[in-house]
Design an enzyme around this catalytic site. Structure first.
Site, PDB file in Angstrom:
ATOM      1  N   THR A  99      -3.206   4.374  -5.856  1.00 26.56           N
ATOM      2  CA  THR A  99      -4.650   4.142  -5.803  1.00 26.56           C
ATOM      3  C   THR A  99      -4.936   3.538  -4.439  1.00 26.56           C
ATOM      4  O   THR A  99      -4.599   2.383  -4.173  1.00 26.56           O
ATOM      5  CB  THR A  99      -5.102   3.202  -6.929  1.00 26.56           C
ATOM      6  OG1 THR A  99      -4.855   3.841  -8.187  1.00 26.56           O
ATOM      7  CG2 THR A  99      -6.592   2.893  -6.802  1.00 26.56           C
ATOM      8  N   LYS A 174     -11.101   7.993  -8.918  1.00 26.48           N
ATOM      9  CA  LYS A 174     -10.425   6.807  -9.441  1.00 26.48           C
ATOM     10  C   LYS A 174     -11.295   5.572  -9.259  1.00 26.48           C
ATOM     11  O   LYS A 174     -11.297   4.667 -10.111  1.00 26.48           O
ATOM     12  CB  LYS A 174      -9.078   6.611  -8.738  1.00 26.48           C
ATOM     13  CG  LYS A 174      -8.289   5.379  -9.202  1.00 26.48           C
ATOM     14  CD  LYS A 174      -7.928   5.447 -10.684  1.00 26.48           C
ATOM     15  CE  LYS A 174      -7.180   4.193 -11.164  1.00 26.48           C
ATOM     16  NZ  LYS A 174      -5.805   4.113 -10.656  1.00 26.48           N
ATOM     17  N   LYS A 242      -7.482  -5.471  -5.857  1.00 28.45           N
ATOM     18  CA  LYS A 242      -7.309  -4.526  -4.753  1.00 28.45           C
ATOM     19  C   LYS A 242      -8.159  -3.281  -4.960  1.00 28.45           C
ATOM     20  O   LYS A 242      -8.856  -2.825  -4.037  1.00 28.45           O
ATOM     21  CB  LYS A 242      -5.823  -4.170  -4.623  1.00 28.45           C
ATOM     22  CG  LYS A 242      -5.490  -3.215  -3.486  1.00 28.45           C
ATOM     23  CD  LYS A 242      -5.432  -1.749  -3.896  1.00 28.45           C
ATOM     24  CE  LYS A 242      -4.294  -1.477  -4.864  1.00 28.45           C
ATOM     25  NZ  LYS A 242      -4.180  -0.013  -5.201  1.00 28.45           N
TER      26      LYS A 242
END
Length: 294
Positions: A99, A174, A242
């Protein structure tokens, strides 16, 4: 028919079982991990070998999979010294399950094109449980012809996979996933806290309402562990922070207002200050349960 050769770079919580599924499917696997002992253990657990560098792991591979922590990690193992791109042969495909940012995906796509290779950004959703059970949702960005070549291999650990658009589109999708999850987990945490403070049987409450309009994957899979104050179930707060930072950066770029996402990101920052960076994301409940002066 010749055996498919593949490499897998990054054997963390997700990558370890994902690479294992490929090996068990009969694909000839070479793995790399920055902590060599973990790669050695993988090679004891599954049929396959390990290599000392990403470039050596990628050498001779038709497909090279990457699943690491963030943009910097990804750049190091792909574009850095002894990175995977140095080992890619003609027409090999790099598939990135990290990701990461959409900018990083486009950077890798450009780098692969320059040397006659192909790239797919393919972040996943489903957590540790999904990786272990081969039930991940995979969001892909890249060219359709390249995606079609990769899809049969992805299906060894995918419940669903879709091509969302050109390079970077998988990462953007995502981000949508993480935006939605952040709001759901906070809402679930508030619901559990409310039920407990109201003197209700929280298990009975969520066993009941999970069958109706309020139901979600998070509710079905996390309400019991939250009630039991257990937060060792997969995706860590540090990683969610993050991811949400990436979402907010992209939102600032494309002009989207994300007030709930921004607030939940701050809540996760509170969890980190409580020492909970490695707790799973459902630990938002612990923040609500703190006494006001703590």
């Amino acid at each position: 028919m010749s055996t498919l050769n593949a490499a897998f770079i990054g054997l963390g919580t997700m990558g370890y079982p994902m690479a294992g599924h490929l090996a068990e499917a009969g694909i000839s696997m070479t793995v790399y991990n920055r902590t060599a002992q973990r790669a050695q253990q993988w090679a004891r657990d599954y049929p396959g070998s390990h290599a000392p560098t990403p470039a050596e792991a990628a050498h001779g591979a038709d497909l090279v999979f990457v699943c690491v922590g963030n943009d910097n990690d990804l750049r190091q193992v792909t574009l850095g010294e002894n990175g995977a791109l140095q080992g890619l042969g003609k027409d090999a495909i790099l598939i990135d399950h990290t990701t990461a940012s959409a900018e990083m995906a486009r950077e890798l796509d450009t780098a692969c094109r320059k040397q006659g290779n192909y790239f797919i950004d393919a972040p996943v959703s489903g957590g540790q449980q999904g990786a272990q059970n081969g039930q991940l949702s995979i969001m892909c960005g890249g060219e359709d012809a390249v995606y079609q070549r990769v899809l049969p291999t992805l299906q060894h650990y995918a419940k669903a996979a879709n091509l969302m658009g050109p390079a970077g589109s998988g990462q953007l999708t995502k981000m949508v996933n993480q935006i939605c999850v952040a709001g759901l987990v906070e809402a679930l945490s508030e619901g559990v806290a409310f039920a407990q403070n109201a003197g209700l049987d929280a298990r009975k409450v969520f066993d009941t309402i999970s069958q109706g309009a309020a139901g979600s994957w998070q509710m079905v899979n996390r309400h019991q562990t939250m009630i039991d104050d257990q937060y060792e179930h997969g995706f860590a707060v540090d990683w969610m922070r993050k991811d949400l930072d990436i979402c907010l950066h992209e939102a600032a770029r494309n002009g989207t207002r994300l007030p709930i996402t921004e607030q939940v990101n701050d809540f996760y920052r509170d969890i980190q200050s409580m020492g909970g960076g490695r707790w799973d994301t459902s630990a938002l409940l612990r923040r609500l349960q703190r006494k006001p002066d703590t």
